[in-house]
Every structure is written in structure tokens, then in C-alpha cells.
Design an enzyme around this catalytic site. Structure first.
Site, PDB file in Angstrom:
ATOM      1  N   ASP A 104      41.210  39.166  33.837  1.00 46.21           N
ATOM      2  CA  ASP A 104      39.849  38.717  33.505  1.00 46.21           C
ATOM      3  C   ASP A 104      39.902  37.451  32.665  1.00 46.21           C
ATOM      4  O   ASP A 104      40.877  37.223  31.944  1.00 46.21           O
ATOM      5  CB  ASP A 104      39.123  39.751  32.628  1.00 46.21           C
ATOM      6  CG  ASP A 104      38.997  41.082  33.294  1.00 46.21           C
ATOM      7  OD1 ASP A 104      39.110  41.148  34.526  1.00 46.21           O
ATOM      8  OD2 ASP A 104      38.790  42.064  32.551  1.00 46.21           O
TER       9      ASP A 104
HETATM   10  N1  URA Z   1      41.990  45.483  33.173  1.00 44.55           N
HETATM   11  C1  URA Z   1      40.929  44.789  32.694  1.00 44.55           C
HETATM   12  O1  URA Z   1      39.926  45.359  32.334  1.00 44.55           O
HETATM   13  N2  URA Z   1      41.040  43.462  32.624  1.00 44.55           N
HETATM   14  C2  URA Z   1      42.129  42.780  32.990  1.00 44.55           C
HETATM   15  O2  URA Z   1      42.167  41.542  32.901  1.00 44.55           O
HETATM   16  C3  URA Z   1      43.226  43.511  33.477  1.00 44.55           C
HETATM   17  C4  URA Z   1      43.124  44.867  33.564  1.00 44.55           C
END
Ligand code: URA
Length: 236
Positions: A104
Site C-alpha cells: 500500500d
Molecule cells: N497488508 C496491508 O494491509 N498492506 C500492505 O501494504 C501489505 C499487506
């Protein structure tokens, strides 16, 4: 030696093998000027394979990079909204590399890049269940019920069922979480389903690779030993 076209295309770093099958179905691949279909083969040494009219690169140098992605960068090759991309941080590597899975925008940590379509495909395949280890800071405290719920396989608030995962409280509002799949916002949503809000998330390990002390925002090439482990040629 003849090989299936999807394998040749993936090996040239264009896309994964499955995406190459789609290119073949769509009639976008030609061999020596003739339209090719799914199931056709070619000799990568002597045949000229084109995708959308562009010949595959003869340069078969494989590039494998690990990036410590900082917060605020999106995991795309380019962003139509003009946001900073993780790809910018590996653009100096001299090859067109693709991210392996995603993090993310607000997450940090280990993000792999490669132009090896075969390996990319294997690492993101849900069937392989590659373990990913995250460090999270969060509001709320993980307790024994949360640990059991993670181990049993959580059901997220939208009804999505997750594979069993490991939740290890490290201290007040800090946990290590190990998952074997890569659903959208997975760790944040898993924690939210147990009434904990993630405020910081960092991926520290993926399969056999660890982030170590790689500085934030910096890429490094994988060592030969790391690549061999990824390819399953050596046991960890
Ligand atoms: N889980 C999440 O919520 N975000 C990420 O970037 C990776 C795994």
C-alpha cells in the site's frame, strides 16, 4: 530448442506466463511474421517473436532487486494522478523491472522487482503461499483470542475468509504478523476485524528474503545465493 510461446514471452520479461497466454489468445503475438496461437512453440534463438509488432529483446540479462519502499510511494510503474512511484526508486537499474506483488502507499519495506516473468509469476501465485512477515504498530492490544482467531483463519468485515496466519504481540500496540497470501490491504483489514487500527506497517520478510538494514528508499541487487533460494534451487 523449441519452447512454448508463453514461456518465451515471460522469460523476456514482458509479463507473466498467464498474461502471455492472454496475449496469444488476443492474437497479439507473431512468429516470423505469422500469427501465433495458444499452444504454439518457437525457438527463441532462431525465430523472431513479436508482441504487438515489437520483437522480444535478445538481451536476456535477468535483474532482481529488493527495494525498501518508503511510505507515500505507490506500487505502480506510472501513476496517472502524478503520485510518486516505487518504480522511480529502481529506475537506475538499467532494465525494465516489475514489482512482485504490492505494498500500500502507506506501507513501507521489502518490495521485490524483477524482469524475470517466470519468477514473478511463481512468487505472486496464490498457490505458492509464500510467507510474508510484517511489523505493525497499532491502536489496541492483541490478546490470546486475537492470536487464536488469526490462527484459525479470520473472516474480514466484508466476509472475505483468510488463510490461517500468525499474530505475535511484541509489546503494547506492536505486533509481528505472518500471512501467506496477498489480499488487498490484507494486514490492515485483518487487524481491523479484531478492532485494532494499524498506524504503521512494514514488510520485513518475503519467503526466504529479509529486508535487513537496507536504508529506506534504497534498492539493492539480490545476491546469487538469494536468487537461487527464490528459484528453489537450494534449501533455506
Ligand atoms: N497488508 C496491508 O494491509 N498492506 C500492505 O501494504 C501489505 C499487506
Amino acid at each position: 530448442m523449441k519452447e512454448r510461446l508463453q514461456k518465451i514471452i515471460a522469460a523476456a520479461g514482458i509479463c507473466s506466463r498467464r498474461a502471455a497466454e492472454e496475449l496469444l489468445r488476443q492474437g497479439r503475438v507473431r512468429v516470423n511474421g505469422q500469427s501465433a496461437a495458444l499452444g504454439d512453440q518457437a525457438d527463441p534463438e532462431s525465430d523472431i517473436v513479436t508482441v504487438d509488432g515489437q520483437p522480444l529483446r535478445r538481451d536476456t540479462r535477468r535483474v532482481y532487486l529488493m527495494l525498501n519502499k518508503p511510505r507515500g510511494y505507490v506500487t505502480t510503474l506510472s501513476d496517472e494522478r502524478g503520485r510518486r512511484t516505487a518504480a522511480e526508486l529502481v529506475s537506475g537499474c538499467g532494465a525494465r523491472v516489475y514489482p512482485v506483488g504490492r505494498l500500500d502507499m502507506d506501507s513501507e519495506g521489502l518490495l521485490l522487482f524483477t524482469n524475470d516473468g517466470e519468477l514473478l509469476h511463481r512468487l505472486i501465485s496464490p498457490k505458492k503461499e509464500v510467507a510474508k512477515v510484517y511489523y505493525a504498530r497499532h491502536e489496541g492490544q492483541a490478546n490470546a483470542d486475537d492470536i487464536s482467531a488469526f490462527a484459525a483463519g479470520l473472516t474480514l468485515r466484508d466476509g472475505t475468509v483468510c488463510l490461517p496466519a500468525l499474530l505475535e504481540p511484541l509489546g503494547p500496540g506492536e505486533s509481528r504478523i505472518t500471512v501467506r497470501e496477498g489480499k488487498y490491504h490484507q494486514v490492515r483489514r485483518m487487524m481491523a476485524s479484531r478492532n485494532m487500527t494499524v498506524t504503521y506497517l512494514e514488510r520485513r520478510q518475503e519467503g526466504t528474503l529479509t529486508l535487513g538494514d537496507l536504508p529506506r528508499g534504497r534498492p539493492r541487487e539480490l545476491t546469487e545465493g538469494e536468487i537461487a533460494l527464490l528459484e528453489g534451487k537450494t534449501q533455506p
